[in-house]
Design an enzyme around this catalytic site. Structure first.
Site, PDB file in Angstrom:
ATOM      1  N   ARG A  21       0.834  -1.203   0.000  1.00 51.89           N
ATOM      2  CA  ARG A  21       0.000   0.000   0.000  1.00 51.89           C
ATOM      3  C   ARG A  21       0.868   1.252   0.000  1.00 51.89           C
ATOM      4  O   ARG A  21       1.875   1.328   0.702  1.00 51.89           O
ATOM      5  CB  ARG A  21      -0.929   0.008   1.218  1.00 51.89           C
ATOM      6  CG  ARG A  21      -1.797  -1.242   1.287  1.00 51.89           C
ATOM      7  CD  ARG A  21      -2.714  -1.238   2.495  1.00 51.89           C
ATOM      8  NE  ARG A  21      -3.395  -2.525   2.633  1.00 51.89           N
ATOM      9  CZ  ARG A  21      -4.627  -2.682   3.060  1.00 51.89           C
ATOM     10  NH1 ARG A  21      -5.339  -1.630   3.400  1.00 51.89           N
ATOM     11  NH2 ARG A  21      -5.165  -3.874   3.168  1.00 51.89           N
ATOM     12  N   SER A 137     -19.858 -13.357  17.608  1.00 53.06           N
ATOM     13  CA  SER A 137     -19.372 -12.335  16.682  1.00 53.06           C
ATOM     14  C   SER A 137     -19.546 -12.782  15.239  1.00 53.06           C
ATOM     15  O   SER A 137     -19.163 -13.893  14.861  1.00 53.06           O
ATOM     16  CB  SER A 137     -17.881 -12.077  16.965  1.00 53.06           C
ATOM     17  OG  SER A 137     -17.324 -11.190  16.028  1.00 53.06           O
ATOM     18  N   LYS A 156     -15.652 -16.866  23.202  1.00 51.30           N
ATOM     19  CA  LYS A 156     -16.200 -16.253  21.994  1.00 51.30           C
ATOM     20  C   LYS A 156     -16.709 -17.342  21.063  1.00 51.30           C
ATOM     21  O   LYS A 156     -16.240 -18.481  21.068  1.00 51.30           O
ATOM     22  CB  LYS A 156     -15.157 -15.411  21.273  1.00 51.30           C
ATOM     23  CG  LYS A 156     -14.001 -16.217  20.709  1.00 51.30           C
ATOM     24  CD  LYS A 156     -13.028 -15.340  19.940  1.00 51.30           C
ATOM     25  CE  LYS A 156     -11.874 -16.189  19.373  1.00 51.30           C
ATOM     26  NZ  LYS A 156     -10.904 -15.361  18.636  1.00 51.30           N
ATOM     27  N   SER A 189     -18.839  -2.662   5.356  1.00 40.86           N
ATOM     28  CA  SER A 189     -18.366  -1.629   4.440  1.00 40.86           C
ATOM     29  C   SER A 189     -17.735  -2.145   3.162  1.00 40.86           C
ATOM     30  O   SER A 189     -17.662  -1.406   2.173  1.00 40.86           O
ATOM     31  CB  SER A 189     -17.359  -0.726   5.158  1.00 40.86           C
ATOM     32  OG  SER A 189     -16.215  -1.470   5.555  1.00 40.86           O
ATOM     33  N   HIS A 217     -20.664   2.735   9.549  1.00 43.23           N
ATOM     34  CA  HIS A 217     -20.904   3.150   8.169  1.00 43.23           C
ATOM     35  C   HIS A 217     -22.360   3.540   7.913  1.00 43.23           C
ATOM     36  O   HIS A 217     -22.746   3.745   6.757  1.00 43.23           O
ATOM     37  CB  HIS A 217     -20.467   2.047   7.209  1.00 43.23           C
ATOM     38  CG  HIS A 217     -18.978   1.887   7.146  1.00 43.23           C
ATOM     39  ND1 HIS A 217     -18.175   2.640   6.317  1.00 43.23           N
ATOM     40  CD2 HIS A 217     -18.141   1.087   7.848  1.00 43.23           C
ATOM     41  CE1 HIS A 217     -16.914   2.299   6.492  1.00 43.23           C
ATOM     42  NE2 HIS A 217     -16.862   1.357   7.415  1.00 43.23           N
ATOM     43  N   THR A 245     -18.953   6.262  14.658  1.00 40.19           N
ATOM     44  CA  THR A 245     -17.795   7.105  14.390  1.00 40.19           C
ATOM     45  C   THR A 245     -18.229   8.536  14.144  1.00 40.19           C
ATOM     46  O   THR A 245     -19.351   8.797  13.691  1.00 40.19           O
ATOM     47  CB  THR A 245     -17.010   6.588  13.165  1.00 40.19           C
ATOM     48  OG1 THR A 245     -15.846   7.398  12.982  1.00 40.19           O
ATOM     49  CG2 THR A 245     -17.852   6.668  11.894  1.00 40.19           C
ATOM     50  N   LYS A 248     -16.697   9.690   9.673  1.00 41.08           N
ATOM     51  CA  LYS A 248     -17.175   9.339   8.331  1.00 41.08           C
ATOM     52  C   LYS A 248     -18.305  10.296   7.948  1.00 41.08           C
ATOM     53  O   LYS A 248     -18.032  11.415   7.546  1.00 41.08           O
ATOM     54  CB  LYS A 248     -17.566   7.863   8.290  1.00 41.08           C
ATOM     55  CG  LYS A 248     -16.347   6.937   8.416  1.00 41.08           C
ATOM     56  CD  LYS A 248     -16.694   5.494   8.274  1.00 41.08           C
ATOM     57  CE  LYS A 248     -15.441   4.614   8.153  1.00 41.08           C
ATOM     58  NZ  LYS A 248     -14.516   4.698   9.290  1.00 41.08           N
ATOM     59  N   THR A 278      -5.776  10.674  26.144  1.00 39.81           N
ATOM     60  CA  THR A 278      -6.106  12.091  26.088  1.00 39.81           C
ATOM     61  C   THR A 278      -7.411  12.291  25.320  1.00 39.81           C
ATOM     62  O   THR A 278      -7.636  11.656  24.289  1.00 39.81           O
ATOM     63  CB  THR A 278      -4.977  12.876  25.399  1.00 39.81           C
ATOM     64  OG1 THR A 278      -3.771  12.709  26.157  1.00 39.81           O
ATOM     65  CG2 THR A 278      -5.305  14.357  25.287  1.00 39.81           C
ATOM     66  N   THR A 365      -8.018  -6.832   4.035  1.00 42.79           N
ATOM     67  CA  THR A 365      -9.275  -6.106   4.201  1.00 42.79           C
ATOM     68  C   THR A 365     -10.436  -6.893   3.601  1.00 42.79           C
ATOM     69  O   THR A 365     -11.544  -6.900   4.133  1.00 42.79           O
ATOM     70  CB  THR A 365      -9.181  -4.711   3.560  1.00 42.79           C
ATOM     71  OG1 THR A 365      -8.028  -4.045   4.088  1.00 42.79           O
ATOM     72  CG2 THR A 365     -10.409  -3.890   3.865  1.00 42.79           C
TER      73      THR A 365
END
Length: 409
Positions: A21, A137, A156, A189, A217, A245, A248, A278, A365
């Protein structure tokens, strides 16, 4: 051990597989997006159109958002000054969390530095709050959810993507008395498909499980006030924890969870990813709060409608050319190439020859063999830019002799 050699081998492997990448130096101009300037390595510049951004509605340049950020910057300066527990809580953070709680119809919300950290910190902390917790999941959940579940040290179960019957089998096989949580997404996504929210909520009720929904998304994009797919379906009250988020559709930066006041208080008190980080700068919190408030209004709905229209037009035109797109009805337009080298080459040619910027999406991905270009049309793309993109894709598809499906009328 020769450490430099090991690093060269690791990077070289990515080059050999065609999935190394690179960063493209892009200069956005406020008010002009999706147009931007590409600062090339040779020192020259080229005008381009960004087609792969996640600022889905162009809120990163919305005057209401910018005005709020200017006001906060002038009032408070640049940084927050510390963690939320020390000196990093301000009126701007409290307003942002109030906007988020109201958006999702929850008692409280908690802001993190990113949605990745919000997922990781929350999902890794929940077993501390519910000893013996089993997390179920979806296999295609985001890396941040997978990492949080992996790190929590609890039990899980992974169910096949959107396979409610498989999820039922897993739930039924475990101790009925064990605490349970189902973690899934509303919009996945890479394919742009939707999670079966209603069906999963039904199972959660039947097996007394908590629900954890990642709406990253979808927030800002769906529902009458932009709360996401759960709002669109009328299922918000059946979700125990929302993740979202601010970076986006809201166009700013950061992440959050929204849940009951008790749940938020427990995560706030136990999650190291929150306690020791922070806080967001007040200027960022102010911009995010303004963006959320704006997208709750009729003006926000106009942006959502325009975005959906442009996505439909792009899908229709690509389908007409026989392009192998994935269309689940969401705002995301993936075109599957199926080879990392070809995907990178197509991306490079679109940028160099046509000024169309879309990054290749490769393994890990997406699975190997499903490499793709992922387009994200927005309200600030116009139909002329859509036409330019489609013609560029048609030209390069023919030049590269890539397969087409039978073109539709």
């Amino acid at each position: 051990m020769n450490y430099d050699h090991a690093l060269d081998m690791a990077i070289g492997k990515l080059h050999e597989e065609g999935r190394y990448r690179t960063f493209i130096d892009i200069e956005r101009a406020q008010g002009a997006f999706p147009k931007a300037v590409w600062n090339k390595a040779d020192g020259t510049k080229k005008d381009i159109t960004v087609w792969c951004g996640n600022d889905y509605l162009g809120m990163g340049q919305n005057p209401v958002v910018l005005a709020a950020m200017h006001e906060a910057l002038d009032a408070t300066g640049a940084g927050s000054g510390g963690t939320r527990n020390i000196s990093g809580t301000t009126a701007y953070h409290k307003r942002l969390e109030a906007e988020l709680a109201d958006l999702h119809g929850k008692e409280a919300a908690l802001v993190f530095s990113s949605a990745y950290i919000a997922n990781d910190a929350t999902l890794s902390t929940l077993p501390k709050l519910f000893p013996g917790l089993i997390i179920y999941s979806d296999e295609l959940n985001h890396a941040s959810m997978i990492e949080g579940i992996r790190r929590n040290g609890g039990a899980k179960r992974v169910f096949r993507h959107n396979d409610v019957a498989h999820l039922r089998e897993l739930l039924a096989a475990d101790d009925p008395a064990a605490p349970k949580l189902i973690a899934f997404e509303s919009v996945y996504s890479m394919d742009g498909d939707f999670g079966p929210i209603t069906e999963i909520c039904d199972l959660a009720k039947e097996f007394n499980a908590l629900t954890y929904l990642d709406e990253v998304h979808a927030v800002g994009m769906y529902g009458p006030r932009g709360a996401g797919i759960a709002e669109k379906l009328g299922e918000m009250d059946r979700i125990d924890i929302f993740n979202g988020t601010l970076g986006k559709a809201f166009g700013v930066f950061g992440g959050y969870i929204a849940a009951s006041a008790r749940m938020v208080d427990a995560v706030r008190s136990y999650a190291p990813g929150f306690i020791f980080t922070t806080s967001l700068p007040p200027v960022v919190a102010a911009g995010a709060a303004a963006s959320i408030a704006f997208l709750k209004t009729a003006e926000g709905q106009k942006l959502r409608d325009a975005q959906q229209l442009h996505a439909k037009v792009l899908k229709m035109r690509l389908k007409a050319l026989g392009m192998p797109i994935i269309d689940h009805g969401s705002h995301i337009v993936p075109v599957v190439i199926g080879d990392p080298v070809h995907t990178k080459a197509l991306s490079d040619m679109l940028l160099e020859e046509f000024g169309v910027y879309v990054q290749p999406i490769n393994f890990p991905t997406v699975p190997r063999g499903t490499e793709r270009l992922r387009f994200t049309p927005s309200p600030v793309h116009d139909l002329g830019q859509v036409d330019h993109l489609v013609r560029a894709m048609d030209s390069l598809w023919s030049r590269c002799a890539l397969n087409r499906a039978e073109a539709s009328a």
